[in-house]
Design a protein around this motif. Sequence first.
Motif, PDB file in Angstrom:
ATOM      1  N   GLU A  87     -11.629  -4.158  -2.008  1.00 56.15           N
ATOM      2  CA  GLU A  87     -10.669  -3.149  -1.556  1.00 56.15           C
ATOM      3  C   GLU A  87      -9.341  -3.351  -2.270  1.00 56.15           C
ATOM      4  OE1 GLU A  87      -9.963  -2.757   2.633  1.00 56.15           O
ATOM      5  OE2 GLU A  87     -12.093  -2.516   3.071  1.00 56.15           O
ATOM      6  N   THR A 128      -5.365  -1.560  -2.193  1.00 55.97           N
ATOM      7  CA  THR A 128      -4.466  -0.602  -1.547  1.00 55.97           C
ATOM      8  C   THR A 128      -3.483  -0.024  -2.561  1.00 55.97           C
ATOM      9  OG1 THR A 128      -2.926  -2.338  -0.928  1.00 55.97           O
ATOM     10  CG2 THR A 128      -4.626  -1.763   0.684  1.00 55.97           C
ATOM     11  N   SER A 187      -7.613   7.442   3.110  1.00 56.08           N
ATOM     12  CA  SER A 187      -6.206   7.475   3.508  1.00 56.08           C
ATOM     13  C   SER A 187      -5.825   6.164   4.170  1.00 56.08           C
ATOM     14  CB  SER A 187      -5.957   8.599   4.507  1.00 56.08           C
ATOM     15  OG  SER A 187      -6.193   9.842   3.911  1.00 56.08           O
ATOM     16  N   ALA A 188      -4.620   5.706   3.871  1.00 56.40           N
ATOM     17  CA  ALA A 188      -4.063   4.536   4.537  1.00 56.40           C
ATOM     18  C   ALA A 188      -3.023   5.017   5.547  1.00 56.40           C
ATOM     19  CB  ALA A 188      -3.418   3.600   3.515  1.00 56.40           C
ATOM     20  N   ASP A 195      -0.020   4.299   5.936  1.00 51.28           N
ATOM     21  CA  ASP A 195       1.323   4.497   5.395  1.00 51.28           C
ATOM     22  C   ASP A 195       1.438   5.713   4.476  1.00 51.28           C
ATOM     23  OD1 ASP A 195      -0.020   3.671   3.119  1.00 51.28           O
ATOM     24  OD2 ASP A 195       1.251   1.920   2.759  1.00 51.28           O
ATOM     25  N   SER A 213      -3.259   5.002  -0.028  1.00 53.19           N
ATOM     26  CA  SER A 213      -4.712   5.026  -0.012  1.00 53.19           C
ATOM     27  C   SER A 213      -5.296   3.624  -0.112  1.00 53.19           C
ATOM     28  CB  SER A 213      -5.236   5.894  -1.164  1.00 53.19           C
ATOM     29  OG  SER A 213      -4.766   5.409  -2.407  1.00 53.19           O
ATOM     30  N   VAL A 214      -6.568   3.555   0.207  1.00 52.99           N
ATOM     31  CA  VAL A 214      -7.354   2.331   0.054  1.00 52.99           C
ATOM     32  C   VAL A 214      -8.578   2.700  -0.763  1.00 52.99           C
ATOM     33  CG1 VAL A 214      -8.639   0.493   1.228  1.00 52.99           C
ATOM     34  CG2 VAL A 214      -6.601   1.475   2.313  1.00 52.99           C
TER      35      VAL A 214
END
Length: 161
Positions: free
Chosen positions: A9, A11, A108-109, A111, A114-115
């Motif tokens: 992953e 970010t 979507s993250a 904040d 994105s991730v």
Amino acid sequence: MGVITYDHEITSSIPPSKMFKAFVVDADNLVPKVLPQAIKNVEILEGNGGVGTVKLVTFGEGSQYKSVKHRVDGIDEANYTYNYSIIEGDVLEAGDLEKISYDVKIESAADGGSVCKTKSTYHTKGLKEIAEEKIKEGKERAHAMFKAIEGYLHANPHAYN
């Protein structure tokens, strides 16, 4: 055939739609611009960019590899998913691998960024093992590419809107 799977992953502060357009949809054009030492060019050998398309990726002088053939196995622009496999090339020619498949999903993250979630599946010949160092190198290359694209998008905020 053996199967070895790894998840990774990364970010980003870039929203998923913009990151997907740059990291997946326009990667063949953008990556050689932002990381020419890693990827010299990408040429479509068969297809139109959709499922079944075969691409020849030629690595830059900073790479230990010369080239690979990459096949698009799936792409869903609405859900930000992309699936592809490395099916030929000197990455595989060490004799231990039949192919490497990647499942990429950009989500979507909280904040607003994105991730990028990637599942890498190494399909080995027989019951061969893959050195942990090789896996780590692949993750580091993917991370560097993702961050280079993120940097490009920060420097060019109107690109890929």
